[in-house]
Design a protein around this motif. Sequence first.
Motif, PDB file in Angstrom:
ATOM      1  N   HIS A  47       0.802  -1.230   0.000  1.00 10.96           N
ATOM      2  CA  HIS A  47       0.000   0.000   0.000  1.00 10.96           C
ATOM      3  C   HIS A  47       0.837   1.284   0.000  1.00 10.96           C
ATOM      4  O   HIS A  47       0.427   2.299  -0.567  1.00 10.96           O
ATOM      5  CB  HIS A  47      -0.940   0.010   1.203  1.00 10.96           C
ATOM      6  N   TYR A  48       2.005   1.255   0.643  1.00 17.23           N
ATOM      7  CA  TYR A  48       2.775   2.495   0.791  1.00 17.23           C
ATOM      8  C   TYR A  48       4.218   2.396   0.290  1.00 17.23           C
ATOM      9  O   TYR A  48       4.821   3.410  -0.044  1.00 17.23           O
ATOM     10  CB  TYR A  48       2.774   2.941   2.258  1.00 17.23           C
ATOM     11  N   GLY A  49       4.759   1.217   0.274  1.00 20.67           N
ATOM     12  CA  GLY A  49       6.102   1.048  -0.257  1.00 20.67           C
ATOM     13  C   GLY A  49       7.214   1.260   0.734  1.00 20.67           C
ATOM     14  O   GLY A  49       8.252   0.607   0.667  1.00 20.67           O
ATOM     15  N   SER A  50       7.035   2.200   1.684  1.00 21.97           N
ATOM     16  CA  SER A  50       8.087   2.492   2.658  1.00 21.97           C
ATOM     17  C   SER A  50       7.491   3.275   3.830  1.00 21.97           C
ATOM     18  O   SER A  50       6.383   3.805   3.745  1.00 21.97           O
ATOM     19  CB  SER A  50       9.209   3.322   2.017  1.00 21.97           C
ATOM     20  N   LYS A  51       8.269   3.366   4.891  1.00 24.34           N
ATOM     21  CA  LYS A  51       7.863   4.156   6.050  1.00 24.34           C
ATOM     22  C   LYS A  51       7.760   5.636   5.678  1.00 24.34           C
ATOM     23  O   LYS A  51       6.866   6.351   6.144  1.00 24.34           O
ATOM     24  CB  LYS A  51       8.863   3.964   7.192  1.00 24.34           C
ATOM     25  N   GLU A  52       8.663   6.105   4.817  1.00 26.24           N
ATOM     26  CA  GLU A  52       8.633   7.509   4.390  1.00 26.24           C
ATOM     27  C   GLU A  52       7.339   7.832   3.649  1.00 26.24           C
ATOM     28  O   GLU A  52       6.721   8.873   3.898  1.00 26.24           O
ATOM     29  CB  GLU A  52       9.840   7.806   3.501  1.00 26.24           C
ATOM     30  N   ASN A  53       6.920   6.946   2.761  1.00 24.03           N
ATOM     31  CA  ASN A  53       5.664   7.175   2.039  1.00 24.03           C
ATOM     32  C   ASN A  53       4.464   7.125   2.978  1.00 24.03           C
ATOM     33  O   ASN A  53       3.477   7.833   2.774  1.00 24.03           O
ATOM     34  CB  ASN A  53       5.499   6.135   0.932  1.00 24.03           C
ATOM     35  N   LEU A  54       4.559   6.283   3.999  1.00 29.67           N
ATOM     36  CA  LEU A  54       3.481   6.208   4.989  1.00 29.67           C
ATOM     37  C   LEU A  54       3.401   7.522   5.763  1.00 29.67           C
ATOM     38  O   LEU A  54       2.301   8.027   6.031  1.00 29.67           O
ATOM     39  CB  LEU A  54       3.732   5.043   5.940  1.00 29.67           C
ATOM     40  N   LEU A  55       4.552   8.100   6.101  1.00 27.86           N
ATOM     41  CA  LEU A  55       4.567   9.396   6.787  1.00 27.86           C
ATOM     42  C   LEU A  55       3.950  10.472   5.893  1.00 27.86           C
ATOM     43  O   LEU A  55       3.175  11.319   6.368  1.00 27.86           O
ATOM     44  CB  LEU A  55       5.997   9.782   7.164  1.00 27.86           C
ATOM     45  N   LYS A  56       4.273  10.444   4.604  1.00 22.42           N
ATOM     46  CA  LYS A  56       3.686  11.413   3.678  1.00 22.42           C
ATOM     47  C   LYS A  56       2.156  11.259   3.633  1.00 22.42           C
ATOM     48  O   LYS A  56       1.422  12.250   3.553  1.00 22.42           O
ATOM     49  CB  LYS A  56       4.277  11.236   2.287  1.00 22.42           C
ATOM     50  N   ALA A  57       1.682  10.017   3.688  1.00 18.39           N
ATOM     51  CA  ALA A  57       0.238   9.765   3.690  1.00 18.39           C
ATOM     52  C   ALA A  57      -0.405  10.290   4.967  1.00 18.39           C
ATOM     53  O   ALA A  57      -1.526  10.804   4.947  1.00 18.39           O
ATOM     54  CB  ALA A  57      -0.032   8.270   3.535  1.00 18.39           C
ATOM     55  N   VAL A  58       0.313  10.182   6.080  1.00 20.52           N
ATOM     56  CA  VAL A  58      -0.179  10.740   7.347  1.00 20.52           C
ATOM     57  C   VAL A  58      -0.283  12.259   7.234  1.00 20.52           C
ATOM     58  O   VAL A  58      -1.255  12.870   7.686  1.00 20.52           O
ATOM     59  CB  VAL A  58       0.745  10.334   8.518  1.00 20.52           C
ATOM     60  N   PHE A  59       0.719  12.891   6.616  1.00 21.66           N
ATOM     61  CA  PHE A  59       0.665  14.339   6.372  1.00 21.66           C
ATOM     62  C   PHE A  59      -0.574  14.692   5.545  1.00 21.66           C
ATOM     63  O   PHE A  59      -1.285  15.653   5.856  1.00 21.66           O
ATOM     64  CB  PHE A  59       1.919  14.799   5.624  1.00 21.66           C
ATOM     65  N   ASP A  60      -0.794  13.924   4.483  1.00 19.83           N
ATOM     66  CA  ASP A  60      -1.947  14.189   3.612  1.00 19.83           C
ATOM     67  C   ASP A  60      -3.253  14.115   4.389  1.00 19.83           C
ATOM     68  O   ASP A  60      -4.147  14.957   4.214  1.00 19.83           O
ATOM     69  CB  ASP A  60      -1.989  13.179   2.462  1.00 19.83           C
ATOM     70  N   THR A  61      -3.369  13.108   5.240  1.00 24.21           N
ATOM     71  CA  THR A  61      -4.599  12.905   6.014  1.00 24.21           C
ATOM     72  C   THR A  61      -4.853  14.072   6.960  1.00 24.21           C
ATOM     73  O   THR A  61      -5.970  14.570   7.079  1.00 24.21           O
ATOM     74  CB  THR A  61      -4.508  11.597   6.817  1.00 24.21           C
ATOM     75  N   GLU A  62      -3.783  14.524   7.634  1.00 20.29           N
ATOM     76  CA  GLU A  62      -3.936  15.648   8.561  1.00 20.29           C
ATOM     77  C   GLU A  62      -4.324  16.919   7.806  1.00 20.29           C
ATOM     78  O   GLU A  62      -5.193  17.671   8.234  1.00 20.29           O
ATOM     79  CB  GLU A  62      -2.636  15.881   9.325  1.00 20.29           C
ATOM     80  N   VAL A 120      10.763  16.855   4.950  1.00 16.88           N
ATOM     81  CA  VAL A 120       9.795  16.912   6.042  1.00 16.88           C
ATOM     82  C   VAL A 120       9.354  18.358   6.265  1.00 16.88           C
ATOM     83  O   VAL A 120       8.159  18.661   6.344  1.00 16.88           O
ATOM     84  CB  VAL A 120      10.391  16.327   7.341  1.00 16.88           C
ATOM     85  N   LYS A 121      10.337  19.237   6.344  1.00 18.03           N
ATOM     86  CA  LYS A 121      10.036  20.646   6.557  1.00 18.03           C
ATOM     87  C   LYS A 121       9.283  21.233   5.369  1.00 18.03           C
ATOM     88  O   LYS A 121       8.318  21.986   5.549  1.00 18.03           O
ATOM     89  CB  LYS A 121      11.333  21.431   6.788  1.00 18.03           C
ATOM     90  N   ASP A 122       9.692  20.868   4.163  1.00 21.78           N
ATOM     91  CA  ASP A 122       9.048  21.402   2.963  1.00 21.78           C
ATOM     92  C   ASP A 122       7.579  20.997   2.887  1.00 21.78           C
ATOM     93  O   ASP A 122       6.713  21.816   2.563  1.00 21.78           O
ATOM     94  CB  ASP A 122       9.786  20.923   1.708  1.00 21.78           C
ATOM     95  N   ARG A 128       1.072  23.947   5.731  1.00 23.05           N
ATOM     96  CA  ARG A 128       0.744  25.015   6.674  1.00 23.05           C
ATOM     97  C   ARG A 128       0.383  26.293   5.924  1.00 23.05           C
ATOM     98  O   ARG A 128      -0.558  26.995   6.293  1.00 23.05           O
ATOM     99  CB  ARG A 128       1.919  25.275   7.622  1.00 23.05           C
ATOM    100  N   ASP A 129       1.126  26.597   4.875  1.00 21.18           N
ATOM    101  CA  ASP A 129       0.823  27.790   4.082  1.00 21.18           C
ATOM    102  C   ASP A 129      -0.568  27.700   3.452  1.00 21.18           C
ATOM    103  O   ASP A 129      -1.287  28.695   3.370  1.00 21.18           O
ATOM    104  CB  ASP A 129       1.873  27.980   2.985  1.00 21.18           C
ATOM    105  N   GLN A 130      -0.951  26.507   3.002  1.00 21.02           N
ATOM    106  CA  GLN A 130      -2.273  26.325   2.408  1.00 21.02           C
ATOM    107  C   GLN A 130      -3.376  26.516   3.447  1.00 21.02           C
ATOM    108  O   GLN A 130      -4.428  27.092   3.161  1.00 21.02           O
ATOM    109  CB  GLN A 130      -2.374  24.938   1.775  1.00 21.02           C
ATOM    110  N   ILE A 131      -3.126  26.038   4.655  1.00 19.39           N
ATOM    111  CA  ILE A 131      -4.094  26.206   5.737  1.00 19.39           C
ATOM    112  C   ILE A 131      -4.210  27.678   6.128  1.00 19.39           C
ATOM    113  O   ILE A 131      -5.308  28.215   6.288  1.00 19.39           O
ATOM    114  CB  ILE A 131      -3.682  25.345   6.944  1.00 19.39           C
ATOM    115  N   ILE A 132      -3.046  28.339   6.277  1.00 17.03           N
ATOM    116  CA  ILE A 132      -3.050  29.761   6.635  1.00 17.03           C
ATOM    117  C   ILE A 132      -3.712  30.590   5.541  1.00 17.03           C
ATOM    118  O   ILE A 132      -4.401  31.581   5.810  1.00 17.03           O
ATOM    119  CB  ILE A 132      -1.608  30.252   6.897  1.00 17.03           C
ATOM    120  N   MET A 207       9.316  27.944  10.739  1.00 17.68           N
ATOM    121  CA  MET A 207       9.682  26.573  10.442  1.00 17.68           C
ATOM    122  C   MET A 207      11.212  26.382  10.427  1.00 17.68           C
ATOM    123  O   MET A 207      11.714  25.339  10.799  1.00 17.68           O
ATOM    124  CB  MET A 207       9.093  26.147   9.085  1.00 17.68           C
ATOM    125  N   GLU A 208      11.927  27.415   9.987  1.00 17.35           N
ATOM    126  CA  GLU A 208      13.385  27.327   9.955  1.00 17.35           C
ATOM    127  C   GLU A 208      13.947  27.187  11.358  1.00 17.35           C
ATOM    128  O   GLU A 208      14.930  26.494  11.594  1.00 17.35           O
ATOM    129  CB  GLU A 208      13.991  28.584   9.296  1.00 17.35           C
TER     130      GLU A 208
END
Length: 210
Positions: A47-62, A120-122, A128-132, A207-208
């Motif tokens: 479903h995700y291929g890697s832990k990194e892709n799973l983290l990206k999916a978590v970002f998308d969900t939030e 991660v930061k990007d 965050r910019d889209q939400i703001i 963020m920096e």
Amino acid sequence: MKATRKSTEEKLLLAARRLFCRAGIHATGITRILEEAGVARASLYTHYGSKENLLKAVFDTEANMWFHWFDLDLPGLECSARERILALFDLLEKWFEKEDFFGCVFINAVAEHEKDSAWVKDVAVTYRDQIISRLGALVGESGAKDPDIVTQKLGLIIEGAIVTAMVTQNSQAAHIARLTAEDILRCMECSPSLPEGSVSSATAAAMESA
């Protein structure tokens, strides 16, 4: 009512979000995610291929949670723009009250990762910019004299409420934040001006330094 059976993909996503926020991204290995989700190891890679892709999916969900609030929930309220801004804090309170609330995955991820973990930061800054931006549009509808500074103030209050609720595990942080937002909206006609583009600049700077 019969409970809806979660898919393997959803089980992985929910387990990862809980563990990433509760225990930390670095501290959470694939084995622990699989045990929490109760699925086979092959499922993660299917479903995700890697832990990194799973983290990206978590970002998308939030991010989608926030987008749903701004694009569907708040516009559906039959009230003024000011009242919709305040209603956002009611949505935050409901979020804080959930058993699986362990803070904002964007804030947690940026705080935890090394400064050279650029992706991660990007990703976090982009969302965050889209939400703001959505918050800024709502502030603009409210008739604020200087919507940029009002948006920045409200953004700081929201983020402060999230961190406070995470640390204290007390949803009342949203109510206090709502009262503070009321004060800001009450005084927004006399807000001092910010230089053009200051909201985006402040976002990047925050963020920096995270």
